[in-house]
Design a protein around this motif. Structure first.
Motif, PDB file in Angstrom:
ATOM      1  N   THR A  16       0.853  -1.185   0.000  1.00  0.00           N
ATOM      2  CA  THR A  16       0.000   0.000   0.000  1.00  0.00           C
ATOM      3  C   THR A  16       0.892   1.240   0.000  1.00  0.00           C
ATOM      4  OG1 THR A  16      -1.703  -1.151   1.272  1.00  0.00           O
ATOM      5  CG2 THR A  16      -1.793   1.253   1.264  1.00  0.00           C
ATOM      6  N   PRO A  17       0.737   2.157  -0.935  1.00  0.00           N
ATOM      7  CA  PRO A  17       1.607   3.337  -1.010  1.00  0.00           C
ATOM      8  C   PRO A  17       1.206   4.431  -0.027  1.00  0.00           C
ATOM      9  CG  PRO A  17       0.051   3.358  -2.815  1.00  0.00           C
ATOM     10  CD  PRO A  17      -0.209   2.084  -2.065  1.00  0.00           C
ATOM     11  N   ARG A  54      -3.958   9.181   1.514  1.00  0.00           N
ATOM     12  CA  ARG A  54      -2.584   8.889   1.933  1.00  0.00           C
ATOM     13  C   ARG A  54      -1.667   8.525   0.769  1.00  0.00           C
ATOM     14  NH1 ARG A  54      -2.994   4.510   6.541  1.00  0.00           N
ATOM     15  NH2 ARG A  54      -0.816   5.112   6.888  1.00  0.00           N
ATOM     16  N   VAL A  55      -2.233   8.222  -0.381  1.00  0.00           N
ATOM     17  CA  VAL A  55      -1.410   7.824  -1.526  1.00  0.00           C
ATOM     18  C   VAL A  55      -0.722   9.048  -2.116  1.00  0.00           C
ATOM     19  CG1 VAL A  55      -1.492   6.941  -3.895  1.00  0.00           C
ATOM     20  CG2 VAL A  55      -2.817   5.818  -2.095  1.00  0.00           C
ATOM     21  N   LYS A 242       5.893  -3.496  16.523  1.00  0.00           N
ATOM     22  CA  LYS A 242       5.730  -3.752  15.097  1.00  0.00           C
ATOM     23  C   LYS A 242       6.285  -2.581  14.294  1.00  0.00           C
ATOM     24  CE  LYS A 242       2.030  -3.960  11.656  1.00  0.00           C
ATOM     25  NZ  LYS A 242       0.573  -3.880  11.445  1.00  0.00           N
ATOM     26  N   LEU A 243       6.970  -2.894  13.206  1.00  0.00           N
ATOM     27  CA  LEU A 243       7.513  -1.842  12.346  1.00  0.00           C
ATOM     28  C   LEU A 243       6.383  -1.092  11.651  1.00  0.00           C
ATOM     29  CD1 LEU A 243      10.472  -3.735  10.628  1.00  0.00           C
ATOM     30  CD2 LEU A 243      10.498  -2.415  12.747  1.00  0.00           C
ATOM     31  N   SER A 244       6.585   0.190  11.433  1.00  0.00           N
ATOM     32  CA  SER A 244       5.591   0.987  10.715  1.00  0.00           C
ATOM     33  C   SER A 244       6.269   1.685   9.545  1.00  0.00           C
ATOM     34  CB  SER A 244       4.947   2.035  11.628  1.00  0.00           C
ATOM     35  OG  SER A 244       5.934   2.920  12.122  1.00  0.00           O
ATOM     36  N   LYS A 245       5.470   2.040   8.544  1.00  0.00           N
ATOM     37  CA  LYS A 245       6.021   2.739   7.383  1.00  0.00           C
ATOM     38  C   LYS A 245       6.433   4.147   7.792  1.00  0.00           C
ATOM     39  CE  LYS A 245       3.480   0.203   3.862  1.00  0.00           C
ATOM     40  NZ  LYS A 245       2.440   0.269   2.820  1.00  0.00           N
TER      41      LYS A 245
END
Length: 293
Positions: A16-17, A54-55, A242-245
């Motif tokens: 997901t971008p 968000r894209v 947890k890793l996040s973008k």
């Protein structure tokens, strides 16, 4: 599974971008590619881009930059941002999603909800199902009417059939958002069926989504979705989280711009998994991780 690997037709990488990809995303991509090679399946690159708020272009470009930099292959789907926007964006499949939503509406399997996110996050109970709010109401989401008693079945990669009920947080989940766009659970089901995907690799955190999608497919009268095999892998964590973008130290963009090589990134992922062998390419890491299941 038997000693003779099963053949799968197609698996997919589905980023997901909404941020820069991190090493946790890469782990999922690597396992997907390794299993595709093992089972003779094609790899589809499917980018989920209906979270329009968000894209943006830099996140889209980052997907291609990351896959190309790490030399992770795919067989079907866009080769660059322009190809994606011209031919593969989920915007091109809106009629498919609309058809599914119309079916749910016509069969009275959804209801309108006007609860705000802050209300729900505060723990307030959603009572909209009993209010008979018109589905045409502005700024109303559409929720699927689920049954807590339904036992769902998921085909696990190791050959088991996992039976489970929908977790509480997924009861009556959203299938159309307040902005009018179809929600992730619906688009994911429709897309996987449209493209003929029969093997899906996901992190353990998406187990509730897997169950939600099984329920949705059942209510849409799509039993073929229950034939898809799911491979669940552990999550990479940083200090227990947890890793996040982000543009942080675990994003591939940051690592690449810091001078890290693909081999450095594979070794970083291996170390986070407790693997201490020397890793030089994605094939080695993918084989090591996927063979542990």
């Amino acid at each position: 599974m038997s000693n003779q690997p099963k053949h799968f037709n197609k698996t997919r990488i589905a980023p997901t971008p909404s941020g820069f990809l991190h090493v946790g995303n890469v782990l999922s991509f690597i396992i997907t590619a390794a299993l595709a090679r093992k089972h003779g399946s094609k790899i589809l690159l499917r980018i989920d881009d209906l979270d329009r708020a968000r894209v943006n272009q830099q996140y889209l470009q980052d997907i291609f930059d990351t896959l190309n930099f790490l030399e992770i292959p795919w067989d079907e789907g866009p080769r660059d941002v322009k190809d994606f926007e011209d031919n593969y964006s989920q915007l091109h499949r809106i009629p498919l999603y609309t058809h599914a939503l119309k079916q749910l509406r016509d069969e009275h399997k959804i209801y309108a909800c006007t609860c705000s996110r802050s209300q729900l996050n505060a723990g307030d109970e959603c009572l909209c199902m009993n209010k008979n709010i018109a589905l045409s109401t502005e700024n109303a989401s559409w929720r699927l009417i689920t049954k807590a008693s339904t036992v769902l079945q998921v085909k696990n990669y190791n050959g088991d059939i996992i039976k489970s009920k929908l977790p509480g947080e997924m009861h009556n989940f959203v299938v159309r958002k307040k902005d009018g766009f179809p929600a992730y659970q619906l688009t994911s089901v429709v897309d996987d069926l449209f493209y003929g995907v029969d093997l899906i690799v996901r992190g353990e955190d998406l187990w509730p989504s897997t169950l939600a999608q099984q329920e949705l497919a059942m209510l849409l009268g799509k039993p073929q979705f229950s034939e898809i095999v799911f491979y669940r892998h552990p999550l990479l964590t940083e200090e227990g989280n947890k890793l996040s973008k982000s543009a942080g130290a675990t994003s591939v963009r940051y690592l690449r711009e810091s001078g890290k090589t693909p081999a450095d990134i594979f070794m970083l992922i291996a170390g986070m998994l407790g693997i201490h062998e020397s890793i030089t390419n994605w094939e080695q890491l993918g084989e090591l991780v996927s063979s542990q299941s």
